[in-house]
Enzyme design. Sequence first.
Site, PDB file in Angstrom:
ATOM      1  N   GLY A  12      43.374  -3.898   4.658  1.00 27.79           N
ATOM      2  CA  GLY A  12      44.234  -4.945   4.103  1.00 27.79           C
ATOM      3  C   GLY A  12      43.582  -6.298   3.912  1.00 27.79           C
ATOM      4  N   HIS A 108      39.575  -2.547  -7.973  1.00 26.48           N
ATOM      5  CA  HIS A 108      38.642  -1.442  -7.746  1.00 26.48           C
ATOM      6  C   HIS A 108      37.241  -2.022  -7.570  1.00 26.48           C
ATOM      7  CE1 HIS A 108      37.135   2.612  -7.878  1.00 26.48           C
ATOM      8  NE2 HIS A 108      36.190   2.196  -8.703  1.00 26.48           N
ATOM      9  N   GLU A 141      48.834   5.789 -15.744  1.00 25.16           N
ATOM     10  CA  GLU A 141      48.950   7.074 -15.044  1.00 25.16           C
ATOM     11  C   GLU A 141      47.606   7.761 -14.776  1.00 25.16           C
ATOM     12  OE1 GLU A 141      50.642   7.440 -19.222  1.00 25.16           O
ATOM     13  OE2 GLU A 141      50.455   5.966 -17.655  1.00 25.16           O
TER      14      GLU A 141
HETATM   15  C1  GRF Z   1      38.789  -2.489  -1.605  1.00 21.08           C
HETATM   16  O1  GRF Z   1      37.410  -2.286  -1.740  1.00 21.08           O
HETATM   17  C2  GRF Z   1      39.486  -2.276  -2.930  1.00 21.08           C
HETATM   18  O2  GRF Z   1      38.695  -2.628  -4.023  1.00 21.08           O
HETATM   19  C3  GRF Z   1      39.745  -0.797  -2.941  1.00 21.08           C
HETATM   20  O3  GRF Z   1      40.053  -0.480  -1.607  1.00 21.08           O
HETATM   21  C4  GRF Z   1      39.443  -1.423  -0.729  1.00 21.08           C
HETATM   22  C5  GRF Z   1      40.540  -1.995   0.107  1.00 21.08           C
HETATM   23  O4  GRF Z   1      40.053  -2.904   1.069  1.00 21.08           O
HETATM   24  N1  GRF Z   1      40.800  -0.460  -3.858  1.00 21.08           N
HETATM   25  P1  GRF Z   1      41.078  -3.803   1.849  1.00 21.08           P
HETATM   26  O5  GRF Z   1      42.055  -2.852   2.534  1.00 21.08           O
HETATM   27  O6  GRF Z   1      41.746  -4.710   0.880  1.00 21.08           O
HETATM   28  O7  GRF Z   1      40.253  -4.544   2.861  1.00 21.08           O
END
Ligand code: GRF
Length: 203
Positions: A12, A108, A141
């Site tokens: 998080g 991402h 989707e």
């Molecule tokens: C991050 O690297 C994000 O890009 C990916 O999942 C990871 C989550 O990290 N979708 P966090 O839980 O926000 O620290």
Amino acid sequence: MTRLGVLLSGRGSNFQAIADRVASGSIPAEIAIVIANRADAAGLNAARERGLPARVLPSKGVEREVYDRELIEVLRSYGVEWVILAGYMRILSAEFIRAFPQRILNIHPSLLPAFPGLDAQQQAFDYGVKISGCTVHFVDEHLDHGPIVMQAAVPVLGSDDAESLSRKILVEEHRIYSESIVRLLTETWQICERRVIFTQEAG
Ligand code: GRF
């Protein structure tokens, strides 16, 4: 105030970066609810420590459509307008996407369309790219696929490994996720085909 619903599955840190900016007033929104699909998601405690409403909806063994319908109901009960995926490790059903049209964001850790899916930083590192980064995009989707809101690039140095690359990317993630939300909430924009076009500043 625009009401955000955050979905997460783990640490998080993106959620916390956004929550900091909401608390300081630099994101003009409020976090209406934080939902984790796993009880052991560290992000849940972070939400509770901040005094934010936080709920666990366990997804294990629940059929995707059934789970997502419940998710939609809970998000609606908190008046959520924008859904912020912050390390949410589940694919969303078509019904969920339709329930919040052009209002679901994801981050991402690669420069999409390169390296979608799991372990994007490791994928990029193993491929030997010299530049990687992160992408904030609308969710459709398909996995890691919707229209791109913002990207940030990070150089891959000879001294890097996948972990150091991930750390550098994460700094940029925290920056552009908040900035994307601010822009989408305060500027006028439209999506033409796959392109998110910011037209003029509102207000
Ligand atoms: C991050 O690297 C994000 O890009 C990916 O999942 C990871 C989550 O990290 N979708 P966090 O839980 O926000 O620290």
